[in-house]
Design an enzyme around this catalytic site. Sequence first.
Site, mmCIF file in Angstrom:
data_model
loop_
_atom_site.group_PDB
_atom_site.id
_atom_site.type_symbol
_atom_site.label_atom_id
_atom_site.label_comp_id
_atom_site.label_asym_id
_atom_site.label_seq_id
_atom_site.Cartn_x
_atom_site.Cartn_y
_atom_site.Cartn_z
ATOM 1 N N ASP A 8 0.869 -1.174 0.000
ATOM 2 C CA ASP A 8 0.000 0.000 0.000
ATOM 3 C C ASP A 8 0.914 1.234 0.000
ATOM 4 O O ASP A 8 1.788 1.370 0.864
ATOM 5 C CB ASP A 8 -0.892 -0.013 1.231
ATOM 6 C CG ASP A 8 -1.797 1.201 1.284
ATOM 7 O OD1 ASP A 8 -2.571 1.404 0.337
ATOM 8 O OD2 ASP A 8 -1.711 1.954 2.272
ATOM 9 N N ILE A 9 0.733 2.115 -0.975
ATOM 10 C CA ILE A 9 1.593 3.295 -1.091
ATOM 11 C C ILE A 9 0.997 4.424 -0.254
ATOM 12 O O ILE A 9 -0.146 4.842 -0.487
ATOM 13 C CB ILE A 9 1.704 3.756 -2.553
ATOM 14 C CG1 ILE A 9 2.214 2.621 -3.439
ATOM 15 C CG2 ILE A 9 2.623 4.972 -2.652
ATOM 16 C CD1 ILE A 9 3.607 2.155 -3.142
ATOM 17 N N HIS A 34 5.178 12.231 -17.718
ATOM 18 C CA HIS A 34 5.929 13.415 -18.167
ATOM 19 C C HIS A 34 6.122 14.357 -16.994
ATOM 20 O O HIS A 34 5.234 14.552 -16.163
ATOM 21 C CB HIS A 34 5.269 14.086 -19.367
ATOM 22 C CG HIS A 34 4.035 14.894 -19.104
ATOM 23 N ND1 HIS A 34 4.065 16.221 -18.734
ATOM 24 C CD2 HIS A 34 2.723 14.574 -19.198
ATOM 25 C CE1 HIS A 34 2.836 16.681 -18.617
ATOM 26 N NE2 HIS A 34 1.992 15.702 -18.882
ATOM 27 N N GLU A 60 6.739 16.988 -23.071
ATOM 28 C CA GLU A 60 5.488 16.324 -23.495
ATOM 29 C C GLU A 60 4.485 17.355 -23.963
ATOM 30 O O GLU A 60 3.752 17.141 -24.944
ATOM 31 C CB GLU A 60 4.929 15.504 -22.326
ATOM 32 C CG GLU A 60 3.728 14.620 -22.687
ATOM 33 C CD GLU A 60 2.373 15.294 -22.468
ATOM 34 O OE1 GLU A 60 1.347 14.656 -22.743
ATOM 35 O OE2 GLU A 60 2.347 16.473 -22.022
ATOM 36 N N GLU A 61 4.447 18.481 -23.267
ATOM 37 C CA GLU A 61 3.471 19.508 -23.584
ATOM 38 C C GLU A 61 3.726 20.176 -24.934
ATOM 39 O O GLU A 61 2.869 20.888 -25.444
ATOM 40 C CB GLU A 61 3.441 20.573 -22.471
ATOM 41 C CG GLU A 61 3.046 20.048 -21.097
ATOM 42 C CD GLU A 61 1.589 19.623 -21.001
ATOM 43 O OE1 GLU A 61 0.878 19.689 -22.027
ATOM 44 O OE2 GLU A 61 1.158 19.225 -19.905
ATOM 45 N N ASP A 95 -0.597 9.904 -16.656
ATOM 46 C CA ASP A 95 -0.661 11.331 -16.958
ATOM 47 C C ASP A 95 -1.962 11.877 -16.391
ATOM 48 O O ASP A 95 -3.036 11.641 -16.945
ATOM 49 C CB ASP A 95 -0.607 11.537 -18.473
ATOM 50 C CG ASP A 95 -0.420 12.998 -18.858
ATOM 51 O OD1 ASP A 95 -0.528 13.865 -17.969
ATOM 52 O OD2 ASP A 95 -0.184 13.264 -20.055
ATOM 53 N N ASP A 109 -4.443 8.518 -4.227
ATOM 54 C CA ASP A 109 -4.118 7.331 -3.437
ATOM 55 C C ASP A 109 -4.442 6.058 -4.209
ATOM 56 O O ASP A 109 -3.605 5.159 -4.364
ATOM 57 C CB ASP A 109 -4.893 7.384 -2.126
ATOM 58 C CG ASP A 109 -4.457 6.320 -1.130
ATOM 59 O OD1 ASP A 109 -3.387 5.713 -1.321
ATOM 60 O OD2 ASP A 109 -5.191 6.102 -0.151
#
Length: 440
Positions: free
Chosen positions: A44-45, A126, A172-173, A201, A303
């Site tokens: 679990d992060i 990104h 990326e943008e 993303d 989460d």
Amino acid sequence: MRNRFRNSLAAGAAVAAASLTLGLAAPGVQAAAPAGAATAAAPDIPVANVKAHLAQFQQIANANGGNRAHGRAGYRASLDYVKGKLDAAGFTTTVQQFTASGATGYNLIADWPGGDTTKTVMTGAHLDSVSAGPGINDDGSGSAGVLEAALAVSRAQLKPDKHLRFGWFGAEELGLVGSKYYVNSLSSAERAKISAYLNFDMIGSPNPGYFVYDDDPALEKVFKDYFATLSIPTEIETEGDGRSDHAPFKNIGIPVGGLFSGADYTKTSAQAQKWGGTAGRAFDACYHESCDTSANIDDTALDHNTDAIAYALWQLSTGTTTPPGGDSYENTTDVTIPDSPGAAVTSSITVSGRTGSAPAALKVAVNIVHTFSGDLVVDLIGPSGKAYRLHNSSSDSTPNINTTYTVNASTETANGTWKLKVQDKGPQDTGYINSWKLTF
């Protein structure tokens, strides 16, 4: 995420080849695990850890003109922050340099030691923002989620069967410039070693949805299986299709997958009903605006999506790892399932002699004989009485259910009575629970 009006890249991955490359079963087919083996449970992060990285990105933007855009000091400071964390955690990092719009750009690539490098699972996001703001959701959220998942690999000292690689792409943008550069820098042999690329993303949108990339069926299933353990319905991601860094990988035939919580499209009433939030409002009203700050994040979505990243990494890279324990409890008594409009039926398993909580990756093997599986709704009921949706009714005419589900049951005590609850929601077809099994 780059502007929606840019042209998307062409798809190139074949479904059958993708499933074989990943070593996963095709849709509807249960993948066979080696005898006595099971997938290691993903951790679990802690969302607080992810938010700490976002706070750092916000501070970096504040100190560098309000953004972390390509060619600006804030971008390089963001890269240095991520690199420092990874270097300290034991990763081998490489900074790749390119030029875009007259400015120097950078990609950061990090490899975790070990694993079969001919079967590399790569995860990325990104790191750049637009010049208008700090880009904390777009795409600080994905960058921070991938970073914390990588650090979880280090904390666990994971020894995966497949090699793990992580990437943070620049520009990326401006049109996926950094990821295109990375992909184009790979030889044909190196490309062939990447069995999957997972892209994240925007995963903390303030009015969130739960969208899953459908580019590869096997990878799509991994994420859908995870969210099923949380009883969170998902939708296919269409808003950002081709707009992010998975596109260059997909264009050369690498299987891709990922998650997305929504950008500037409007949440519908139906979506608000199943996910909460506000109908008629954008998933992220601060998309590409100066208000995309650390206040522009939904903690719950952040989460869940970060936990899903870790789940996918462990599932895809550690398929033959045997975790501690592995005890199984099974009920093989047949239970007839009444045809609709019949009541739900249950089959029980009593677990005793264990300590602590149930695992975050509880395996639930279900074998139901039925002439129309789409009629069935199947839930696991924990000792607390909480229901975990395993299978929803649908138009699927495939007979029988013979599947092992993974359930995050960490809020349940391991000991107690667990139930498999099944109800037939459609007329004419019949069947029975043949058996089911819990593996801790």
